[in-house]
Design an enzyme around this catalytic site. Structure first.
Site, PDB file in Angstrom:
ATOM      1  N   TYR A   1       0.736  -1.241  -0.232  1.00 35.96           N
ATOM      2  CA  TYR A   1      -0.051   0.009   0.007  1.00 35.96           C
ATOM      3  C   TYR A   1       0.870   1.221  -0.051  1.00 35.96           C
ATOM      4  O   TYR A   1       0.653   2.176  -0.684  1.00 35.96           O
ATOM      5  CB  TYR A   1      -0.705  -0.062   1.092  1.00 35.96           C
ATOM      6  CG  TYR A   1      -1.685   1.236   1.411  1.00 35.96           C
ATOM      7  CD1 TYR A   1      -2.742   1.570   0.872  1.00 35.96           C
ATOM      8  CD2 TYR A   1      -1.287   2.329   2.365  1.00 35.96           C
ATOM      9  CE1 TYR A   1      -3.293   2.915   0.931  1.00 35.96           C
ATOM     10  CE2 TYR A   1      -1.830   3.440   2.468  1.00 35.96           C
ATOM     11  CZ  TYR A   1      -2.952   3.675   1.657  1.00 35.96           C
ATOM     12  OH  TYR A   1      -3.629   5.147   1.722  1.00 35.96           O
TER      13      TYR A   1
ATOM     14  N   SER B   1      -2.983  13.212   7.507  1.00 35.72           N
ATOM     15  CA  SER B   1      -3.919  12.714   6.724  1.00 35.72           C
ATOM     16  C   SER B   1      -5.442  12.688   7.215  1.00 35.72           C
ATOM     17  O   SER B   1      -5.519  12.493   8.528  1.00 35.72           O
ATOM     18  CB  SER B   1      -3.462  11.363   6.082  1.00 35.72           C
ATOM     19  OG  SER B   1      -4.822  10.899   5.197  1.00 35.72           O
TER      20      SER B   1
ATOM     21  N   GLN C   1      -4.701  17.723   6.103  1.00 37.89           N
ATOM     22  CA  GLN C   1      -5.128  17.116   4.843  1.00 37.89           C
ATOM     23  C   GLN C   1      -6.605  17.061   4.885  1.00 37.89           C
ATOM     24  O   GLN C   1      -7.041  15.942   5.510  1.00 37.89           O
ATOM     25  CB  GLN C   1      -4.149  16.321   4.340  1.00 37.89           C
ATOM     26  CG  GLN C   1      -4.505  15.805   2.728  1.00 37.89           C
ATOM     27  CD  GLN C   1      -5.619  14.742   2.759  1.00 37.89           C
ATOM     28  OE1 GLN C   1      -5.596  13.890   3.903  1.00 37.89           O
ATOM     29  NE2 GLN C   1      -6.259  14.456   1.807  1.00 37.89           N
TER      30      GLN C   1
ATOM     31  N   TYR D   1     -10.112  15.568   1.898  1.00 31.60           N
ATOM     32  CA  TYR D   1     -10.586  15.428   0.761  1.00 31.60           C
ATOM     33  C   TYR D   1     -12.024  16.101   0.788  1.00 31.60           C
ATOM     34  O   TYR D   1     -12.568  16.333   1.874  1.00 31.60           O
ATOM     35  CB  TYR D   1     -10.730  14.045   0.575  1.00 31.60           C
ATOM     36  CG  TYR D   1      -9.633  12.851   0.862  1.00 31.60           C
ATOM     37  CD1 TYR D   1      -8.739  13.126  -0.432  1.00 31.60           C
ATOM     38  CD2 TYR D   1      -9.165  12.353   1.753  1.00 31.60           C
ATOM     39  CE1 TYR D   1      -7.567  12.270  -0.685  1.00 31.60           C
ATOM     40  CE2 TYR D   1      -7.983  11.630   1.597  1.00 31.60           C
ATOM     41  CZ  TYR D   1      -7.255  11.440   0.660  1.00 31.60           C
ATOM     42  OH  TYR D   1      -5.931  10.969   0.635  1.00 31.60           O
TER      43      TYR D   1
ATOM     44  N   THR E   1      -6.894  18.128  -0.855  1.00 34.00           N
ATOM     45  CA  THR E   1      -6.325  17.198  -2.002  1.00 34.00           C
ATOM     46  C   THR E   1      -7.655  17.251  -2.935  1.00 34.00           C
ATOM     47  O   THR E   1      -8.733  16.953  -2.874  1.00 34.00           O
ATOM     48  CB  THR E   1      -6.420  15.644  -1.563  1.00 34.00           C
ATOM     49  OG1 THR E   1      -5.211  15.624  -0.552  1.00 34.00           O
ATOM     50  CG2 THR E   1      -5.895  14.863  -2.450  1.00 34.00           C
TER      51      THR E   1
ATOM     52  N   ARG F   1      -5.263   0.341  -7.870  1.00 32.04           N
ATOM     53  CA  ARG F   1      -4.138  -0.008  -7.219  1.00 32.04           C
ATOM     54  C   ARG F   1      -3.873  -1.472  -7.403  1.00 32.04           C
ATOM     55  O   ARG F   1      -4.474  -2.141  -6.444  1.00 32.04           O
ATOM     56  CB  ARG F   1      -3.874   0.706  -5.961  1.00 32.04           C
ATOM     57  CG  ARG F   1      -3.908   2.095  -6.289  1.00 32.04           C
ATOM     58  CD  ARG F   1      -3.562   2.957  -4.756  1.00 32.04           C
ATOM     59  NE  ARG F   1      -4.162   4.358  -4.937  1.00 32.04           N
ATOM     60  CZ  ARG F   1      -4.367   5.169  -4.059  1.00 32.04           C
ATOM     61  NH1 ARG F   1      -4.256   4.782  -2.698  1.00 32.04           N
ATOM     62  NH2 ARG F   1      -4.772   6.388  -4.307  1.00 32.04           N
TER      63      ARG F   1
ATOM     64  N   LYS G   1      -3.595  20.625  -3.321  1.00 28.21           N
ATOM     65  CA  LYS G   1      -2.626  19.331  -3.570  1.00 28.21           C
ATOM     66  C   LYS G   1      -3.218  18.577  -4.622  1.00 28.21           C
ATOM     67  O   LYS G   1      -4.304  18.101  -4.608  1.00 28.21           O
ATOM     68  CB  LYS G   1      -2.487  18.607  -2.469  1.00 28.21           C
ATOM     69  CG  LYS G   1      -1.386  17.480  -2.635  1.00 28.21           C
ATOM     70  CD  LYS G   1      -1.315  16.887  -1.141  1.00 28.21           C
ATOM     71  CE  LYS G   1      -0.241  15.745  -1.506  1.00 28.21           C
ATOM     72  NZ  LYS G   1      -0.502  14.445  -2.460  1.00 28.21           N
TER      73      LYS G   1
ATOM     74  N   HIS H   1      -0.057  12.709  -6.929  1.00 29.00           N
ATOM     75  CA  HIS H   1      -0.496  11.680  -6.101  1.00 29.00           C
ATOM     76  C   HIS H   1       0.505  10.434  -5.845  1.00 29.00           C
ATOM     77  O   HIS H   1       0.190   9.511  -5.466  1.00 29.00           O
ATOM     78  CB  HIS H   1      -1.897  11.472  -6.333  1.00 29.00           C
ATOM     79  CG  HIS H   1      -2.644  11.028  -4.780  1.00 29.00           C
ATOM     80  ND1 HIS H   1      -3.609  11.871  -4.338  1.00 29.00           N
ATOM     81  CD2 HIS H   1      -2.685  10.052  -3.954  1.00 29.00           C
ATOM     82  CE1 HIS H   1      -4.269  11.451  -3.237  1.00 29.00           C
ATOM     83  NE2 HIS H   1      -3.656  10.365  -2.979  1.00 29.00           N
TER      84      HIS H   1
ATOM     85  N   ARG I   1      -0.156   7.591  -7.786  1.00 25.40           N
ATOM     86  CA  ARG I   1      -1.139   6.604  -7.282  1.00 25.40           C
ATOM     87  C   ARG I   1      -2.476   6.862  -7.895  1.00 25.40           C
ATOM     88  O   ARG I   1      -3.705   6.283  -7.342  1.00 25.40           O
ATOM     89  CB  ARG I   1      -1.255   6.785  -5.744  1.00 25.40           C
ATOM     90  CG  ARG I   1      -0.018   6.338  -5.023  1.00 25.40           C
ATOM     91  CD  ARG I   1       0.170   6.873  -3.502  1.00 25.40           C
ATOM     92  NE  ARG I   1      -0.832   5.806  -2.634  1.00 25.40           N
ATOM     93  CZ  ARG I   1      -0.598   5.021  -2.102  1.00 25.40           C
ATOM     94  NH1 ARG I   1       0.657   4.085  -2.414  1.00 25.40           N
ATOM     95  NH2 ARG I   1      -1.589   4.233  -1.205  1.00 25.40           N
TER      96      ARG I   1
END
Length: 380
Positions: free
Chosen positions: A24, A106, A127, A129, A155, A164, A254, A278, A281
């Site tokens: 990860y 995060s 951070q 979202y 972000t 992923r 970001k 990112h 990712r």
């Protein structure tokens, strides 16, 4: 093994972490083309060696958003970092405090805002979202303000999660229920030090900031289900008004790779942007940060604070990013590898490695202060 470089810390982290956590942390999306480009494009940039200059006194300090810091670096937000070492985000913020550099927590950290604030002696960044539940976002922003966070990093390159493959192969994603729990537990038992230090003594294993909506007993599969179901794919520039209405400090976007997007951020009055893909990712096949950064820096011409991340594995890489136009460089995987290897002491040592390598690179390019780092320090 004694770590002499970030690559060494990566090797140690691979040996210490359960496979699902290392993959990860280490992996990218799809075929990882952009992940590879981030490293290869940055390391291929040639530094211009200069001689017979007085470099006996170097100054690596800088100022971001009105705050002086010892180095032009910050610890980037890393999801699930608290699983890499016992209460990992608290260990990392202490290391950042010692070095007088920013730490960014995060949204999907293991340790919640309140726990990190209690461990920190300095303001840190948060951070976020864009989440469909605006009431929950408002609550998170209020918690960040109460925790004395000095900047918000929004972000914007994740309206939907990238694919992923490594996470599926390792069992972190796509393995719900008892079968997935058993697979991850087996991988954890294969790393006995981690199993004791983090698996047993590092509880609770939950996403602290979103536990109110996930529940205290949420499992790993709930993390991916929550991101798929709650990240807002309808986000537009107009939604920044909501953030501004609920956040009074510096706002950083970001995930910008395009010149037009960077210019629009400046027109919108954004305080800073992070040129980022990112970490390779999200959308595979996009340009590396090193290749996108110069045009963005030229177009902005100092209109806002310019940060960058992606592929940085040494102090030389930091110098390259600064010479390409960045005001500050975010370290992501670098500190997460070091945290997994030796906790707070590992992160502290990693920062010292970066500083020492920066000093060599600056001295041999004839730069005595951060403002001296420009395209003149590179071979075109």
């Amino acid at each position: 093994m004694i770590a002499a470089s970030i690559s060494d810390y990566r090797d140690i982290a691979r040996a210490k972490l359960p496979r699902f956590l290392f993959e990860y942390l280490d992996g990218g999306s799809y075929d990882e083309v952009t992940l590879s480009r981030n490293r290869s494009d940055l390391s291929a940039i040639a530094l211009r060696q200069r001689i017979l200059r007085d470099v006996s006194s170097l100054d690596l300090s800088t100022s971001l958003f009105g705050q002086t810091q010892s180095l032009p670096i910050a610890l980037a937000p890393i999801g699930l970092a608290g699983m890499n070492a016992r209460r990992g985000e608290t260990q990392a913020v202490r290391a950042a405090n010692e070095a007088h550099i920013p730490f960014c927590l995060s949204t999907v950290s293991v340790c919640p805002l309140q726990e990190v604030a209690k461990a920190s002696t300095q303001p840190f960044w948060f951070q976020l979202y864009m989440i469909k539940d605006r009431a929950f976002m408002r609550d998170l922003l209020a918690l960040a303000q109460a925790a004395n966070c000095s900047a918000l990093v929004l972000t914007v390159d994740m309206p939907v999660p990238g694919a992923r493959y490594r996470d599926v192969r390792s069992g972190l994603a796509g393995a719900p229920g008892f079968q997935g729990d058993l697979r991850r537990a087996w991988q954890g038992m294969m790393r006995p030090f981690w199993a004791l230090d983090v698996g047993l003594l590092g509880r609770p294993h939950q996403l602290g900031n979103i536990a109110p909506v996930l529940g205290a007993q949420s499992g790993m599969e709930d993390f991916f289900a929550w991101t798929r179901g709650n990240f807002d794919a309808s986000i537009t520039w107009a939604d920044l008004d909501f953030i501004r209405a609920n956040w009074s400090g510096p706002l950083i976007l970001k995930g910008i790779l395009d010149v037009d997007d960077a210019l629009q951020a400046a027109q919108a009055g954004i305080d800073g942007i992070v040129v980022s893909n990112h970490g390779g990712r999200q959308l595979d096949g996009v340009p590396s940060v090193a290749s996108a950064l110069p045009a963005i820096a030229k177009a902005l011409d100092g209109r806002l604070t310019l940060l960058a991340d992606g592929g940085v594995r040494s102090g030389l890489d930091v110098v390259r990013m600064l010479a390409l136009g960045a005001d500050c460089v975010l370290l992501g995987r670098a500190w997460a590898y070091a945290l997994a290897s030796n906790g707070q002491a590992g992160v502290t040592h990693m920062i010292k490695l970066i500083e020492a390598e920066m000093r060599v690179a600056m001295a041999l390019t004839g730069a005595v202060r951060i403002s001296d780092l420009s395209r003149e320090c590179l071979i075109a």
